[in-house]
Every structure is written in C-alpha cells, then in structure tokens.
Write a protein that holds these residues in place. Structure first.
Motif, PDB file in Angstrom:
ATOM      1  N   VAL A 189       0.834  -1.043  -0.071  1.00  0.00           N
ATOM      2  CA  VAL A 189       0.130  -0.151  -0.052  1.00  0.00           C
ATOM      3  C   VAL A 189       1.021   1.218   0.135  1.00  0.00           C
ATOM      4  CG1 VAL A 189      -1.777   1.335   1.177  1.00  0.00           C
ATOM      5  CG2 VAL A 189      -1.768  -1.184   1.191  1.00  0.00           C
ATOM      6  N   GLN A 190       0.630   2.132  -0.963  1.00  0.00           N
ATOM      7  CA  GLN A 190       1.655   3.321  -1.217  1.00  0.00           C
ATOM      8  C   GLN A 190       1.133   4.487  -0.390  1.00  0.00           C
ATOM      9  OE1 GLN A 190       3.917   3.961  -4.429  1.00  0.00           O
ATOM     10  NE2 GLN A 190       3.554   1.836  -5.416  1.00  0.00           N
ATOM     11  N   ILE A 191       1.841   5.270   0.267  1.00  0.00           N
ATOM     12  CA  ILE A 191       1.247   6.229   1.214  1.00  0.00           C
ATOM     13  C   ILE A 191       2.129   7.489   1.061  1.00  0.00           C
ATOM     14  CG2 ILE A 191       0.772   7.179   3.442  1.00  0.00           C
ATOM     15  CD1 ILE A 191       0.024   4.399   4.407  1.00  0.00           C
ATOM     16  N   ASP A 192       1.519   8.769   0.785  1.00  0.00           N
ATOM     17  CA  ASP A 192       2.459   9.901   0.757  1.00  0.00           C
ATOM     18  C   ASP A 192       2.408  10.386   1.987  1.00  0.00           C
ATOM     19  OD1 ASP A 192       3.379  12.471   0.501  1.00  0.00           O
ATOM     20  OD2 ASP A 192       2.792  12.904  -1.536  1.00  0.00           O
ATOM     21  N   THR A 193       3.606  10.617   2.939  1.00  0.00           N
ATOM     22  CA  THR A 193       3.495  10.866   4.060  1.00  0.00           C
ATOM     23  C   THR A 193       3.659  12.550   4.352  1.00  0.00           C
ATOM     24  OG1 THR A 193       5.989  10.884   4.331  1.00  0.00           O
ATOM     25  CG2 THR A 193       4.668   9.006   4.937  1.00  0.00           C
TER      26      THR A 193
END
Ligand code: DC
Length: 210
Positions: A189-193
C-alpha cells in the motif's frame, strides 16, 4: 505477523514503524540502522567500501570474539551495539549518511544484514527499503512511504544542523543510489507522508492491516 514498511530516505519510515509497532504491541526493526552500523565500522577501521571482503571479515571477527554487531529492536528506539559498546548515537552523522549507500550496494553486506534480521522471531514491524520485496516477501501487510524531496529535507533539518538546499541535494543523490533496492513491493500500500501528521499516517497504516 510481519508488517513491512519500506520507503525513501527521510520519508518518515522509522517514526511510522515505531508508532505502528507501539499500537500493535510488537517490536519494530530498523534495517537501515544495521547498514549504518556496518558503514560506521568500515569508516572507523579505514576499510574500503567498494568491496565487501574486508568489512565482512571484521564483522565475522567480532562475531567470533563474542562481540558481534547486534541490533536491539527496543520499542523506544532501535539500538546497535558492538559487544559492550552502544554505537547508536554515532550512526546518524553526515559522514555515515554519505557512505551508507556504497556499503548497501555490496551483495555481501546485504546478505549479512538480511541474515541478522531473519534470525529475529516475529511478530514485528520491519522498516527499510526491501523488507517487503527481498527480506520478508511473505509479510502479511506491506507499506511503501514516500514524500517530496523538499518535505523530506525539511524533516531531516529537524535532526541535523545543515542547510536546506544541501540536505535536499544529498537526499536526491541518495534516492538515486538507493533506487535499485528501493522499489515498492507489488502488493504494498503506497502512502504519501507529506499529506498528514504522524498520527494520521499511523492510523492509515493500521486501517489497512488484515
Ligand atoms: O533508512 P535509513 O536512511 O537509515 O537507511 C540508511 C541507508 O541504508 C539507506 O541509504 C539505504 C540503506 N538501506 C538499504 O539499502 N536497505 C534497507 N533495507 C535499509 C537501508
């Protein structure tokens, strides 16, 4: 259960991994700290970082002498010790930052780090670049964190007294050098922090767990 949290330098991996691990009441493993410790050892001994042999011989020598380089996956923050020496405070310097990608390119050094990590008993949250791809492909939940170079440089500045432009340039250079082992797992799962607070990102990860 194994949860993997991979991502770019200064993307918030350690803080998020630590927050998730605390919520799940399990330890987290900082694989980058082991790469940093191996790099620090080579720098301290004046060993070359374009070949793995001399560094691996040093690490094996310490192991044989009963004074191995060891990751202590404490909930409050990971530490690396060599025998009775706590090396942790020496591992986040600009010198180690500048050389760690070279050490991490060496297949022998990667095998050494991976071996240390695979000896540890799950459950845990493993944080790094290739935890979900190469080291724990069987993990039940995988995440990949990123953020723009500027956001990451601003974060790094809170830890290191340097100027923004040079920190951002050094991060971009490290992104390029680390690119090979930093690809997200297909099932991550890709997340932009850059888009939320630490608490929000941790909550987002927790919502995705099986
Ligand atoms: O996460 P970090 O910035 O502390 O990691 C330090 C370096 O170690 C990073 O530049 C790349 C390398 N690394 C790696 O190649 N593979 C990992 N699993 C973790 C870190």
């Amino acid at each position: 259960m194994i949860v993997t949290i991979d991502g770019l330098a200064a993307s918030g991996k350690s803080s998020v991994a630590s927050g998730v691990a605390r919520a799940l009441k399990m330890p987290y493993l900082s694989s980058g700290l082991l790469y940093r410790a191996a790099t620090w050892a080579a720098l301290e001994r004046g060993l070359p970082l374009d070949q793995a042999g001399p560094l691996l011989a040093l690490l094996e020598g310490w192991q044989a002498a009963g004074q191995p380089l060891t990751l202590r996956p404490l909930a409050a923050g990971n530490q690396v010790w060599q025998g009775a020496r706590d090396l942790t405070a020496r591992l986040h310097t600009p010198q180690v930052d500048a050389q760690v990608s070279a050490a991490a390119q060496l297949p022998g050094v990667r095998a050494w780090v991976n071996d240390q990590l695979r000896r540890l008993q799950p459950p845990f949250v493993a944080e790094g670049r290739d935890m979900g791809t190469a080291v724990f492909p069987q993990a039940q939940a995988k995440f990949y964190l990123s953020a723009s170079p500027r956001v990451r440089a601003e974060r790094r500045l809170l830890e290191r007294p340097q100027d923004l432009e040079s920190v951002e340039a050094a991060l971009k250079l490290r992104d390029e050098r680390d690119a090979r082992q930093s690809a997200p797992a297909r099932d991550a799962v890709q997340i932009d922090t850059g888009s939320g607070t630490l608490e929000e990102i941790v909550a987002q990860v927790l919502r995705h767990l099986p």
